[in-house]
Design an enzyme around this catalytic site. Structure first.
Site, PDB file in Angstrom:
ATOM      1  CG  HIS A  51      49.703  48.822  44.463  1.00  0.00           C
ATOM      2  ND1 HIS A  51      48.406  48.469  44.773  1.00  0.00           N
ATOM      3  CD2 HIS A  51      49.926  49.990  45.103  1.00  0.00           C
ATOM      4  CE1 HIS A  51      47.866  49.382  45.554  1.00  0.00           C
ATOM      5  NE2 HIS A  51      48.769  50.317  45.776  1.00  0.00           N
ATOM      6  CB  CYS A 146      46.416  31.821  36.176  1.00  0.00           C
ATOM      7  SG  CYS A 146      45.311  32.611  34.991  1.00  0.00           S
ATOM      8  NE  ARG A 171      44.364  27.855  34.083  1.00  0.00           N
ATOM      9  CZ  ARG A 171      44.092  28.713  33.116  1.00  0.00           C
ATOM     10  NH1 ARG A 171      44.617  28.560  31.906  1.00  0.00           N
ATOM     11  NH2 ARG A 171      43.288  29.742  33.338  1.00  0.00           N
TER      12      ARG A 171
END
EC number: 2.1.1.45
Length: 269
Positions: A51, A146, A171
């Site tokens: 998307h 993240c 990470r």
């Protein structure tokens, strides 16, 4: 995008089973790197449809310094809905850290503006970094970052063209749902910064700590591996945009994106 499919294949072949925060369970590998030459096309996965609108608006939202999902909802993007509180707030997540990192003396630091200034002032600096990992703010974040650190690099190639590279350290990476999105988002950031700084996009390097497939994504990952990658699309940026913070969705166009059909999978919350 064979590099991405190679990641999926490696996790399926070599991943070890690990428990995780969501209780879903994963197949996991640690320490993996992919490299994408942005001159070869925009690295938007073609073995399933992504998307594009969500990718662009999320990055614009980060660059606005926003941490409330209102902007995303107004633009038809629901990817952060599961983590927001009743008022739409997420705490001091990416946008806050990128644009308003709180210093001990009470100042706020605009890391994005600073790194663009540094690229223009001292392009060969080795300090062109932005971090979203702020230990003091982690407890107040709806989700810990993240993709937590990235670094720009400016170089002159063999033809004398001055190129901008970016390396991301992630990470923790959800290889089926998250990684394709992250690849596209940081490739887009590289392209945008190169555009406003008068540079040519170079390489996007994606380095993972824990790269994993959730156990309820295994069948979907195997389906994706059965599909042949198609030619990459091309990204066009409105050349009249001179500031990263003025970018709008309408300033970007994606040409010749012809992906395989979407593959649905549940989000691990």
């Amino acid at each position: 995008m064979q590099a991405y499919l190679d990641l999926i294949d490696k996790i399926l072949r070599e991943g070890v089973r690990k428990p995780d925060r969501t209780g879903t369970g994963t197949l996991s590998i640690f320490g993996y790197q992919m490299r994408f030459d942005l001159g070869a096309g925009f690295p938007l996965v073609t073995t399933k449809k992504l998307h594009w609108k969500s990718i662009v608006h999320e990055l614009i939202w980060f660059l606005r310094g926003d941490t409330n999902i209102g902007y995303l909802k107004d633009n038809g993007v629901g990817i952060w809905d599961e983590w927001a509180d009743d008022s739409g707030d997420l705490g001091p997540v990416y946008g806050r850290q990128w644009r308003s990192w709180q210093a001990p003396d009470g100042r706020t630091i605009d890391q994005i503006a600073n790194v663009i200034d540094e690229i223009q002032r001292d392009p060969f600096s080795r300090r062109l970094l932005v971090s979203a990992w702020n230990p003091a703010d982690l407890p107040a974040m709806a989700l810990a970052p993240c993709h937590c650190l990235f670094q720009f690099n400016v170089r002159d190639d063999s033809t004398g063209t001055r190129r901008l590279d970016l390396q991301l350290y992630q990470r923790s990476g959800d290889a089926f749902l998250g990684a394709p999105f992250n690849i596209a988002s940081y490739a887009l950031l590289t392209e945008l910064v190169a555009s406003v700084c008068g540079l040519t996009p170079g390489d996007f390097v994606h380095t993972f700590g824990d790269a994993h497939l959730y156990l309820n994504h295994i069948d979907q990952a195997k389906l994706q591996l059965s599909r042949d990658p198609r030619p990459l699309p091309r990204l066009r940026i409105n050349g009249n945009v001179k500031s990263l913070f003025d970018i709008r969705f309408e300033d970007l166009s994606l040409e010749n994106y012809d992906p395989h059909p979407v593959i649905k999978a549940p989000v691990a919350v």
